[in-house]
Structure formats: C-alpha cells, structure tokens
Motif scaffolding. Structure first.
Motif, mmCIF file in Angstrom:
data_model
loop_
_atom_site.group_PDB
_atom_site.id
_atom_site.type_symbol
_atom_site.label_atom_id
_atom_site.label_comp_id
_atom_site.label_asym_id
_atom_site.label_seq_id
_atom_site.Cartn_x
_atom_site.Cartn_y
_atom_site.Cartn_z
ATOM 1 N N LYS A 1 -45.965 116.726 20.960
ATOM 2 C CA LYS A 1 -47.340 116.908 20.510
ATOM 3 C C LYS A 1 -47.480 118.133 19.603
ATOM 4 O O LYS A 1 -48.281 118.128 18.663
ATOM 5 C CB LYS A 1 -48.272 117.029 21.720
ATOM 6 C CG LYS A 1 -48.403 115.744 22.537
ATOM 7 C CD LYS A 1 -49.008 114.625 21.706
ATOM 8 C CE LYS A 1 -49.210 113.357 22.511
ATOM 9 N NZ LYS A 1 -49.784 112.254 21.690
ATOM 10 N N LYS B 1 -55.565 116.411 28.185
ATOM 11 C CA LYS B 1 -55.977 117.753 27.767
ATOM 12 C C LYS B 1 -55.736 118.765 28.886
ATOM 13 O O LYS B 1 -55.526 119.956 28.616
ATOM 14 C CB LYS B 1 -57.455 117.743 27.377
ATOM 15 C CG LYS B 1 -57.775 116.806 26.214
ATOM 16 C CD LYS B 1 -56.961 117.144 24.966
ATOM 17 C CE LYS B 1 -57.362 116.307 23.762
ATOM 18 N NZ LYS B 1 -57.016 114.879 23.919
ATOM 19 N N ASP C 1 -50.304 117.465 16.927
ATOM 20 C CA ASP C 1 -51.414 116.963 17.739
ATOM 21 C C ASP C 1 -51.965 118.037 18.678
ATOM 22 O O ASP C 1 -53.176 118.227 18.778
ATOM 23 C CB ASP C 1 -50.963 115.749 18.571
ATOM 24 C CG ASP C 1 -50.573 114.569 17.689
ATOM 25 O OD1 ASP C 1 -51.221 114.390 16.647
ATOM 26 O OD2 ASP C 1 -49.633 113.840 18.042
ATOM 27 N N GLN C 2 -51.090 118.730 19.379
ATOM 28 C CA GLN C 2 -51.526 119.781 20.303
ATOM 29 C C GLN C 2 -51.729 121.073 19.516
ATOM 30 O O GLN C 2 -50.803 121.574 18.871
ATOM 31 C CB GLN C 2 -50.492 119.987 21.422
ATOM 32 C CG GLN C 2 -50.931 121.003 22.474
ATOM 33 C CD GLN C 2 -49.915 121.168 23.587
ATOM 34 O OE1 GLN C 2 -48.933 120.430 23.664
ATOM 35 N NE2 GLN C 2 -50.139 122.136 24.462
ATOM 36 N N ASP D 1 -51.474 112.499 26.446
ATOM 37 C CA ASP D 1 -52.671 112.959 25.741
ATOM 38 C C ASP D 1 -53.612 113.713 26.669
ATOM 39 O O ASP D 1 -54.761 113.991 26.302
ATOM 40 C CB ASP D 1 -53.408 111.764 25.124
ATOM 41 C CG ASP D 1 -52.647 111.172 23.943
ATOM 42 O OD1 ASP D 1 -52.075 111.961 23.162
ATOM 43 O OD2 ASP D 1 -52.619 109.932 23.812
ATOM 44 N N TRP E 1 -52.190 119.751 28.390
ATOM 45 C CA TRP E 1 -52.087 120.568 27.176
ATOM 46 C C TRP E 1 -52.546 122.009 27.425
ATOM 47 O O TRP E 1 -52.068 122.937 26.772
ATOM 48 C CB TRP E 1 -52.936 119.964 26.052
ATOM 49 C CG TRP E 1 -52.409 118.676 25.486
ATOM 50 C CD1 TRP E 1 -51.416 117.895 25.994
ATOM 51 C CD2 TRP E 1 -52.849 118.038 24.292
ATOM 52 N NE1 TRP E 1 -51.213 116.792 25.200
ATOM 53 C CE2 TRP E 1 -52.086 116.853 24.145
ATOM 54 C CE3 TRP E 1 -53.824 118.331 23.337
ATOM 55 C CZ2 TRP E 1 -52.268 115.968 23.075
ATOM 56 C CZ3 TRP E 1 -54.004 117.460 22.272
ATOM 57 C CH2 TRP E 1 -53.223 116.287 22.146
#
Length: 295
Positions: A269, A258, A274-275, A256, A261
């Motif tokens: 994700k 960031k 989610d992403q 998770d 990401w």
C-alpha cells in the motif's frame, strides 16, 4: 337385596387393596435377595480393605502424600513459569502487532508483560518500546546491519540512511525507503540460502503454501520465497512462525483496513501510493524492526 348390593360394593372396593398386598408379597423375596447381596458385598469389601495388599497400598499412598507435602516444588514451578513466559510473551506481541520478537532483553519483556498484566494496553507498550529503541539502540543496529555478510554492499547505504532519517524525525522518508527494501533484503536471504544449498522439496513447499495460505502457483514468488526461508529453521519454531505471521499478515498484507493502516506500514500500500498516513514514529520504527528481523 340391599345388603347383597352393599357386600358386592365392599368386595369391589377391597380388590385394589388385595392386589397391593399380593404385589408386596411378591416383592419380598427379591428384596431379601438384594439385601443379602449387599451384605455379602459389604463383607467382601471390608475383607479386601483389611487385606495385607490393600493395607500396604494405603500405607504406600500415605508415605507418598507425606513426601509430596514435605517437598519444595518452588524451584521446579519457577523454571516451568520461566519457560512459559516466552510463549506468553510471543502471543502477546502477535496480538499487539509489535515486531520485537528477536530482542532478547528480559527487562523489556517484563515491562511489556507487566503493562498488560490485567488487560492489554497498546499505548503503554508503544511507549515502552519507543523508550527502549533509543538512538543508542539504533546505532548498535546500524553496526549490525553494516557488518551483515548476507546483505549486498550496495543495499547497506540505503538501509543505514533510513535509520538516520528516522533518528532525525523524517518518518515518511525512513518508512518508505525501508518498505521498498523488504523484498530486496528477502532476495539477499534467498541468494544466501541457494549458495548453501538450502532449498525446500515439493512436499515442504506444499506445507508452507497451506500453512501461510499462499497459492501453490505463488510459492516461488517473492512472498512465497520469504515464507520458505522461515520453514528452514531447526529450532524456535513458535518464534519464527510468529515473525512470519507478522510479515505476511501485516507488512505484506494488501488490506484496505484503515484501522490496520493507522499502526502498520503495509509494504504494498505504501509503495503503490495508497497508504498515506505512515509518517509516524510507530510506522517508521516498525519498518526498521521488520528489516532487522529479516537481517
């Protein structure tokens, strides 16, 4: 009476001096023996140094020193340096998290190494790779993918369309399409392996499970099978291990973070919705390069 008292005091005051004198007398014999031992040792050392054997050894050592001094080690050191560059380069790519491990281009490698010569510069490396992965580069990749016998024919149009979308700047589309195909491409690899009877025994599966930190009960699932394929290489283990590490720790990661990401397209994700920040050239290009590694 007073004289006697003074004599007694004098005798008492002299007692420590007498003891010191006795101690010095007692030490003379051992000190003389030590001095004699040192003299004998020195004579033995001088005799040994002057002996023919030692003189020959010293002369041989001097000859070797002259030979070493006169020999040009530059070619040998250059070859050693060149052999070490790929290791340094692979390590750098692992830290920068760019999956260009299989691009065998000395000019690209030197540019990336030079950009990070004094300190790692992720922005400079990104621009170098963007420039390198031109439309011409991508067109050559399309040809390779289309000619790959390991891929299912029905999968090829999907992959080729993703490259077209990337070239047109539709990065959300290209990234999401390719991330949805990662396990599909891996499945094609597994099918080819089975066709050629390339299977790991239980001991090797245990090794892969431990090395890549995959639960033993998951070793024959999608991610586990993909990591098993890596263990089948007979050479270039550092390179393949780096590739597997990128796949496991970035693409197939469920983090998770960031920060991760921001630069990495995480398959799970993205596919689970989610992403949402993967519509960049960097995300899309890394998705392309990841699939290309597998192919």
């Amino acid at each position: 009476m007073s004289i006697d008292l003074n004599n007694d005091k004098f005798e008492q005051s002299m007692e420590p001096l007498r003891k010191i004198g006795e101690t010095i007398n007692n030490m003379q014999a051992p000190l003389r023996q030590i001095a004699e031992n040192v003299r004998i040792a020195n004579q033995a050392l001088v005799a040994a140094v002057q002996s023919d054997v030692v003189q020959n050894v010293l002369q041989f050592g001097q000859s070797i020193a002259k030979l070493v001094a006169s020999y040009d080690f530059t070619p040998m050191l250059k070859k050693f340096s060149e052999a070490m560059i790929p290791i340094k380069y692979i390590d750098l790519l692992e830290r920068l998290k760019w999956p260009v491990f299989l691009i065998d281009d000395e000019d690209l490698r030197n540019k990336i190494l030079l950009a990070c010569n004094e300190q790692e510069d992720a922005d400079a490396v990104r621009e170098i790779i963007f420039e390198y992965c031109s439309n011409e580069f991508l067109e050559a990749m399309e040809q390779d993918w289309n000619a790959c016998p390991a891929l299912k024919e029905l999968r090829k149009p999907i992959l080729l369309e993703a490259i077209q979308l990337h070239k047109s700047g539709f990065y959300y589309a290209s990234t999401s399409m390719l991330m949805c195909q990662v396990y599909g491409v891996a499945s094609d690899i597994v099918d080819i392996a089975k066709k050629h009877n390339l299977n790991l025994d239980n001991d090797m599966k245990d090794f892969v499970s431990e090395h890549f930190e995959i639960k033993p009960e998951d070793i024959d699932k999608e991610k586990g099978k993909l990591m098993q394929m890596v263990a089948m290489t007979e050479s270039g283990i550092l390179l393949w291990d780096a590739m597997a590490g990128y796949l496991k720790n970035e693409i197939l990661c469920s983090s998770d973070s960031k920060q991760r990401w921001a630069t990495q397209p995480l398959r799970n994700k993205i596919c689970h919705g989610d992403q949402l920040n993967f519509g960049t050239e960097e995300h899309s290009l890394k998705a392309i390069l990841t699939v290309d590694m597998l192919i």
